[in-house]
Design an enzyme around this catalytic site. Structure first.
Site, PDB file in Angstrom:
ATOM      1  N   GLU A 164       0.854  -1.183   0.000  1.00  0.00           N
ATOM      2  CA  GLU A 164       0.000   0.000   0.000  1.00  0.00           C
ATOM      3  C   GLU A 164       0.894   1.237   0.000  1.00  0.00           C
ATOM      4  O   GLU A 164       2.000   1.216   0.532  1.00  0.00           O
ATOM      5  CB  GLU A 164      -0.923   0.023   1.224  1.00  0.00           C
ATOM      6  CG  GLU A 164      -1.845  -1.173   1.359  1.00  0.00           C
ATOM      7  CD  GLU A 164      -2.920  -1.220   0.261  1.00  0.00           C
ATOM      8  OE1 GLU A 164      -3.225  -0.138  -0.295  1.00  0.00           O
ATOM      9  OE2 GLU A 164      -3.425  -2.321  -0.022  1.00  0.00           O
TER      10      GLU A 164
ATOM     11  N   PRO B 253      45.103  30.782  18.604  1.00  0.00           N
ATOM     12  CA  PRO B 253      45.838  29.760  19.362  1.00  0.00           C
ATOM     13  C   PRO B 253      45.503  28.325  19.002  1.00  0.00           C
ATOM     14  O   PRO B 253      46.161  27.414  19.500  1.00  0.00           O
ATOM     15  CB  PRO B 253      45.439  30.066  20.808  1.00  0.00           C
ATOM     16  CG  PRO B 253      44.094  30.707  20.702  1.00  0.00           C
ATOM     17  CD  PRO B 253      44.089  31.466  19.414  1.00  0.00           C
TER      18      PRO B 253
ATOM     19  N   ASP C 156      52.806  27.506   9.694  1.00  0.00           N
ATOM     20  CA  ASP C 156      53.804  27.002  10.626  1.00  0.00           C
ATOM     21  C   ASP C 156      53.186  25.930  11.508  1.00  0.00           C
ATOM     22  O   ASP C 156      52.001  25.599  11.386  1.00  0.00           O
ATOM     23  CB  ASP C 156      54.418  28.137  11.454  1.00  0.00           C
ATOM     24  CG  ASP C 156      53.380  28.915  12.254  1.00  0.00           C
ATOM     25  OD1 ASP C 156      52.475  28.276  12.832  1.00  0.00           O
ATOM     26  OD2 ASP C 156      53.469  30.148  12.307  1.00  0.00           O
TER      27      ASP C 156
ATOM     28  N   LYS D 205      58.577  26.166  12.468  1.00  0.00           N
ATOM     29  CA  LYS D 205      59.801  26.211  13.262  1.00  0.00           C
ATOM     30  C   LYS D 205      59.514  25.586  14.616  1.00  0.00           C
ATOM     31  O   LYS D 205      58.411  25.676  15.144  1.00  0.00           O
ATOM     32  CB  LYS D 205      60.266  27.653  13.504  1.00  0.00           C
ATOM     33  CG  LYS D 205      60.397  28.530  12.283  1.00  0.00           C
ATOM     34  CD  LYS D 205      60.987  29.868  12.699  1.00  0.00           C
ATOM     35  CE  LYS D 205      60.855  30.897  11.598  1.00  0.00           C
ATOM     36  NZ  LYS D 205      59.496  31.408  11.480  1.00  0.00           N
TER      37      LYS D 205
ATOM     38  N   ALA E   2      47.797  33.974  21.880  1.00  0.00           N
ATOM     39  CA  ALA E   2      47.727  32.780  22.721  1.00  0.00           C
ATOM     40  C   ALA E   2      47.379  33.114  24.162  1.00  0.00           C
ATOM     41  O   ALA E   2      46.640  32.373  24.821  1.00  0.00           O
ATOM     42  CB  ALA E   2      49.051  32.029  22.655  1.00  0.00           C
TER      43      ALA E   2
ATOM     44  N   MET F 134      56.485  30.681  24.638  1.00  0.00           N
ATOM     45  CA  MET F 134      57.608  29.814  24.257  1.00  0.00           C
ATOM     46  C   MET F 134      58.558  29.583  25.432  1.00  0.00           C
ATOM     47  O   MET F 134      59.775  29.652  25.289  1.00  0.00           O
ATOM     48  CB  MET F 134      58.372  30.418  23.066  1.00  0.00           C
ATOM     49  CG  MET F 134      57.510  30.616  21.835  1.00  0.00           C
ATOM     50  SD  MET F 134      58.289  31.633  20.555  1.00  0.00           S
ATOM     51  CE  MET F 134      58.165  33.282  21.287  1.00  0.00           C
TER      52      MET F 134
END
Length: 461
Positions: free
Chosen positions: A44, A225, A248, A270, A332, A383
């Site tokens: 159906e 960040p 980077d 780096k 950051a 860093m």
């Protein structure tokens, strides 16, 4: 990515739909709009489905499903309320190497139906990989509000003149630049306003002066960040316009994925004592690529002008008269502070903040340590992972209390974020035990005490 988005050409292709209820009717409506030759198998069917088949030349096979119903088909959809029938359709389709979709059963699907924004011939498909159809529909509603219906007319216009432009501009890059300018400017506005004759005349004028489209440019883009949601609108727009992307190691994969798929990608990352490409060469590469009339996106983690050496790069560009744009990014320190629940300033703890590079050249202590003694100032060291022992030692030697709170935030704003806290006296041993990996950020001051109270990101103490 669990599914590969594709667009199927189904015009006059034999497709079978097993089931005749409301859900089957929705699938039939899509398939018939795409021009499929649809055969519905069901004892159906709903009145609306029967009417759709009559209007579009589809066929209803009033019967229960049998494996032979798949013979000669290119696509299979099962939309019955019976799990055992749906499973049988799936198993039979798999045995015949046919793509199959079982509605509301992702485990029985080799393809899924996306939520669709139809601006024919422009089609936008949104999928949650079967996890949340409601979310996909909500996204469709948002996109529909942003994409005018006249975009379909614009696509038809471009398709009609595609061959003309290709004759005038055989080089692929020149042709792409031409269409990008045409689709964003007056030509597009004229088409969407229904004035296609005027738009075509403007396009012909553009073809007479294509040299104006061939100017190289550099976009110095702060990638933030790590969290791609923190990119600015301008950053995304320029990144998607670039022919070449230099990036980077601080640029996250999801951000890099926002670039055009055909853009050339060059890694110039780096890390400590290991420069894939020296900075002088990066600067010159930007100039050389722009002189080749390419649009170059230079993605830099954080903000280009905060310990990002962006000033050195644009200095050379300016000397060579290369056009450039600088797009700020969330640095950051700001991202790490917000995602770790450590405010950079707070009325009860710190009335100022100082950003310091913790990457000490040749391991020497050449920072102005005596000026870092204010208890009402937050110190942020970029860093600084390798230099952490020296940082803790020198701050104490110059007067900071050994009990001064300190935090190290690893991979800030990403799903892998980790927050390690301690004091100037204890932090070196804690980090030796926890073994965090770069990129990291170090915060020193009373605001660190707020981490346990305000943190929401799920960092680790």
């Amino acid at each position: 990515m669990q599914y590969l988005p594709v667009c199927l050409q189904l015009r006059n292709s034999p497709v079978v739909l097993v089931g005749g209820g409301t859900v089957a009717t929705r699938k039939a409506r899509l398939l018939l709009r795409a021009g499929a030759s649809l055969n519905v198998v069901a004892p159906e069917i709903a009145p609306e489905l029967e009417q759709l088949l009559a209007e579009h030349g589809g066929h209803w096979q009033r019967a229960t499903y049998r494996k032979t119903d798949l013979d000669g088909r290119v696509l299979v959809i099962a939309a019955t309320p019976h799990r055992e029938i749906n499973e049988q359709v799936h198993d039979d389709a798999i045995a015949l190497n046919l793509p199959v979709n079982v509605v509301d059963s992702p485990d029985l699907c080799t393809f899924i139906f996306p939520s669709i924004v139809d601006r024919d011939p422009v089609i936008i498909a949104i999928s949650s990989s079967g996890r949340s159809p409601v979310l996909a529909r909500q996204l469709r509603s948002k996109i529909e509000a942003m994409v005018p219906g006249s975009y379909g007319r614009l696509a038809e216009f471009a398709g009609r003149l595609r061959h003309r432009v290709k004759e005038a501009l055989p080089a692929e890059t020149a042709r792409r630049l031409f269409w990008e300018k045409a689709m964003e400017g007056t030509v597009a506005e004229q088409v969407m306003g229904g004035r296609e004759d005027r738009a075509e005349a403007l396009l012909e004028d553009m073809l007479k002066d294509v040299e104006a489209l061939h100017c190289g440019e550099v976009y110095l883009i702060g990638a933030g960040p790590g969290d791609p949601d923190l990119l600015t609108f301008k950053a995304v727009r320029l990144l998607q316009a670039a022919d070449v992307v230099l990036y980077d190691r601080l640029v996250s994969g999801p951000i890099l994925d926002m670039a055009r798929k055909d853009a050339e990608r060059i890694y110039v990352g780096k890390k400590r004592d290991d420069h894939a490409v020296p900075q002088v060469q990066i600067n010159q590469l930007l100039v050389d690529l722009a002189k080749q009339r390419k649009r170059v996106a230079r993605l830099k983690g954080g903000d280009p002008f905060i310990f990002g050496r962006g000033g050195e790069e644009i200095e050379l560009l300016a000397r060579h008269d290369v056009p450039f744009q600088v797009v700020p990014g969330i640095t950051a320190a700001s991202g790490a502070a917000c995602y770790s629940g450590i405010p950079l300033t707070h009325r009860d703890h710190a009335q100022s903040v100082r950003f310091v590079t913790g990457h000490l050249k040749d391991g020497s202590s050449n920072l102005d340590w005596p000026s870092f003694q204010s208890e009402s100032e937050t110190l942020v060291f970029y860093m600084g992972l390798v230099g952490l022992p020296l940082i803790c030692e020198q701050l104490q030697l110059h007067g900071r209390s050994a009990a001064t709170p300190i935090a190290l935030i690893e991979r800030a704003t990403t799903d892998d974020q980790r927050v390690i806290t301690g004091t100037l006296a204890t932090m070196v041993d804690i980090v030796k035990r926890e073994q965090p990996k770069a990129p990291t950020l170090i915060m020193v001051g009373g605001v660190v005490e707020l981490h346990g109270e305000l943190a929401w990101f799920g960092g680790t103490n």
